[in-house]
Design an enzyme around this catalytic site. Structure first.
Site, short mmCIF file in Angstrom:
data_model
loop_
_atom_site.label_atom_id
_atom_site.label_comp_id
_atom_site.label_asym_id
_atom_site.label_seq_id
_atom_site.Cartn_x
_atom_site.Cartn_y
_atom_site.Cartn_z
N CYS A 2 -44.83 7.83 -15.90
CA CYS A 2 -45.84 7.45 -14.90
C CYS A 2 -47.11 6.95 -15.61
O CYS A 2 -47.43 7.42 -16.69
CB CYS A 2 -46.24 8.58 -13.97
SG CYS A 2 -44.90 9.17 -12.94
N LYS A 483 -30.45 8.38 -31.44
CA LYS A 483 -30.87 6.98 -31.44
C LYS A 483 -29.79 6.10 -30.81
O LYS A 483 -30.06 5.28 -29.95
CB LYS A 483 -31.12 6.55 -32.89
CG LYS A 483 -32.26 5.69 -33.22
CD LYS A 483 -33.64 6.24 -33.15
CE LYS A 483 -33.97 7.10 -32.00
NZ LYS A 483 -35.21 7.75 -31.96
#
Ligand code: G6P
Length: 597
Positions: A2, A483
């Site tokens: 956000c 990853k």
């Protein structure tokens, strides 16, 4: 996770807010929205997807004051209705919010009983309705009264129809900054969105209410008393966020690792090879008295912590372990003044890591924070801070911040061992000299990055990928696996090589790939035996070692091998995701800064 952007000034607020929200995109989002006021009315626009979609939606909207938001869904699906801003029943209050109001269900029921109707599934709508419910004409007082009702975390941007020339802001646990220039003010949840805009940047703290007007910012405590603030400084390399000609931020940041590690090491290793941490205020006696060291972090930073724990156990001869912050905070950890808790966080804002730090502090442990963002909450609150100087990292999947964190934990382990007397002066000098050589060796690995593309073909054609290793190799395997999984979406896991036969071997078949990290000289042959077991079951393999693997890394001391073996594996992840057409810099559902539990 956000983002908030606010603006008051002479420019078109929507344009400035949208470009600020784009700057915050790296935090993670699934929808976006804004509200713009023109003195008489407030208009909103919301979209599912990127904030750039707001450009079309705001074509007819003009005004000089506004608040905007990128949302990463927690309560309710990513829909236009659930996107912020949220507006109170009569339209009196307009609110954008980062964080979670944990007691929202209870408050919603209370407000519904009072006749308030809710349109969205969000916790945020409760804030707007509560403000309207408590409103008595005094804006600051109303905000303060409303805040006292909320449990959880928040950073808020609030507009009120009765006060068309101002934005109110407040925060608890979620970051918030204001920027002030002549004739305009900005509000943002991350300094990066306003760094080049506001001449003077201020951090809003927990328990403060800020009133932003075109001519400046005033900050008050919750009792309404004015607070004088000092501005914060931003380093030049923290502002740099273009792709520099690379297709993705991730690739650019991979190539920046030698510089990031060098810059970080130069913070605390002087010309004569002595380690001195400026931000560390523990006495020699306090360090010698330590009887346990706990590294606490989330995600890749936790993987760095595992390296730190192995290094401290080996070099300092003290009990050392790494604990995931979300576990640590609820496991009733046994801590005392002889415990050192090392908190690691790139952003310095991760909710679980921050909470873990506060718990450790309360229990009287010694605390060191390793942080990349200078003005972050952890960097501000922690008494002993060591900064990584990775510079601004934009790709959600961390690379250069991870490498910079590793550099710090190595140096910390060496220094603690030196002070504890478990490393002699000569041994310390040997470790430091080899540590200083790490950036050059990373550079060697990066000199021909294209060669890792062929390994990406093997990964791309695999349905399951397992990374195995022992000791420090295992720590690096965890990071390599994360990853690859986060950006390519191929199911991956990391296993201590010796555990393979206790479960994972049942998944080995011709569609599987096992990447074996064999860079610890004393453990190499053992892991190679595990590789043979995989091959005997038709599993594909890639080996990484410092002598004869499919991928060969430069030789170094065992504790530093994670810094080198991770480089080709970051590139393996990158090229695999590229081949699969994945959105590398912003993988689905992931956020760079995880500010909720
Ligand atoms: C997110 C990021 C990771 C990071 C983790 C911890 O998951 O995508 O790259 O390792 O958060 O973040 P921190 O800022 O505390 O290092």
């Amino acid at each position: 996770m956000c983002g908030i952007m606010g603006y008051i000034g002479d420019e078109n607020a929507a344009d400035i807010i949208i470009s600020g929200l784009e700057e915050l995109e790296y935090r993670g989002y699934d929808s976006a929205g804004l509200a713009v006021g023109n003195g008489t009315e407030v208009k909103t626009a919301k979209v599912v997807g990127s904030p750039s979609g707001l450009r079309k939606e705001t074509e007819g909207i003009s005004g000089h004051i506004g608040i905007g938001h990128t949302r990463w869904a927690t309560h309710g699906a990513p829909t236009v209705t659930n996107a912020h801003p949220h507006i109170s029943g009569s339209g009196l209050f307009t609110v954008v919010h980062n964080g979670i109001i944990e007691n929202y269900a209870e408050l919603k029921a209370e407000l519904e009983e009072q006749g308030f109707e809710f349109k969205s599934d969000t916790d945020t709508e409760v804030i707007a309705q509560m403000l309207e419910h408590l409103y008595n004409g005094d804006l600051k007082g109303t905000v303060s009264a409303a805040l006292s009702r909320f449990k959880g975390s928040y950073a808020l941007g609030i507009m009120c129809r009765d006060y068309p020339d101002c934005i109110v802001c407040a925060k608890l646990s979620s970051p918030l900054f204001a920027g002030v220039s002549r004739g305009c003010v900005y509000l943002a949840s991350d300094v990066s969105a306003i760094a080049g805009k506001g001449d003077r940047i201020f951090r809003v703290n927990d328990g403060e209410i800020g009133i932003l007007k075109k001519d400046g910012l005033k900050i008050f405590d919750l009792d309404g008393c004015r607070i004088r603030k000092s501005e914060i400084k931003i380093k030049a390399f923290d502002r740099n966020s273009d792709k520099g000609g690379y297709k993705h931020y991730m690739l650019k940041e991979i190539t920046e690792q030698p510089a990031a590690v060098r810059r970080t090491l130069s913070e605390f290793i002087n010309e004569s090879g002595r380690i001195k941490f400026k931000g560390l205020h523990l006495t020699k006696q306090e360090i010698q008295d330590l009887d346990q060291i706990i590294f606490v972090a989330c995600g890749s930073a936790y993987h760095v912590g595992t390296v730190g724990a192995y290094a401290c156990e080996k070099l300092c001869k003290k009990h050392a372990r790494a604990v995931i912050a979300s576990e640590f905070r609820y496991m009733h950890p046994y801590l005392d003044e002889k415990t050192l808790v090392v908190i690691i966080s790139q952003s310095g804002e991760t909710a679980d890591t921050l909470a873990a730090m506060r718990i450790a502090e309360k229990k009287g442990a010694k605390i060191i924070g390793i942080v990349n963002v200078e003005n972050s909450t952890i960097a501000q609150e922690c008494k002993n801070v060591i900064m990584t100087r990775a510079g601004k990292e934009v790709a959600v999947a961390t690379t250069k911040a991870y490498s910079a964190q590793l550099a710090v934990v190595y140096a910390l382990a060496i220094r603690l061992a030196e002070i504890s007397g478990t490393l002699s002066r000569r041994e310390t000098a040997e470790y430091v000299a080899e540590l200083k050589a790490v950036p050059d060796k990373i550079e060697i690995l990066l000199s021909d990055i294209e060669k890792y593309k062929s390994f990406a073909d093997i990964a791309d054609s695999s349905g399951y990928i397992c990374f195995i290793g022992r000791g420090f190799d295992y720590c690096a395997a965890m990071e390599a696996s994360l990853k690859l999984k986060e950006i390519s979406y191929i199911p991956c896991e990391a296993y201590a090589a010796g555990e393979l036969k206790h479960g994972t071997i049942s998944l080995i078949d011709r569609n599987s790939l096992t990447v074996a990290l064999c860079c610890q000289e004393e453990l190499k042959q053992k892991t190679e035996s595990n590789v043979n077991e995989v091959r005997a079951r038709n599993g594909k393999t890639i080996t990484v070692s410092s002598s004869d693997g499919d991928i060969v890394i430069p030789k170094t001391l065992d504790i530093f091998t994670p810094s080198l073996e991770v480089i080709p594996l970051q590139l393996l992840a990158y090229y695999t995701a590229l081949k699969r057409g994945c959105p590398i810099d912003k993988p689905r559902n992931l956020a760079k800064s995880v500010t909720v539990e």
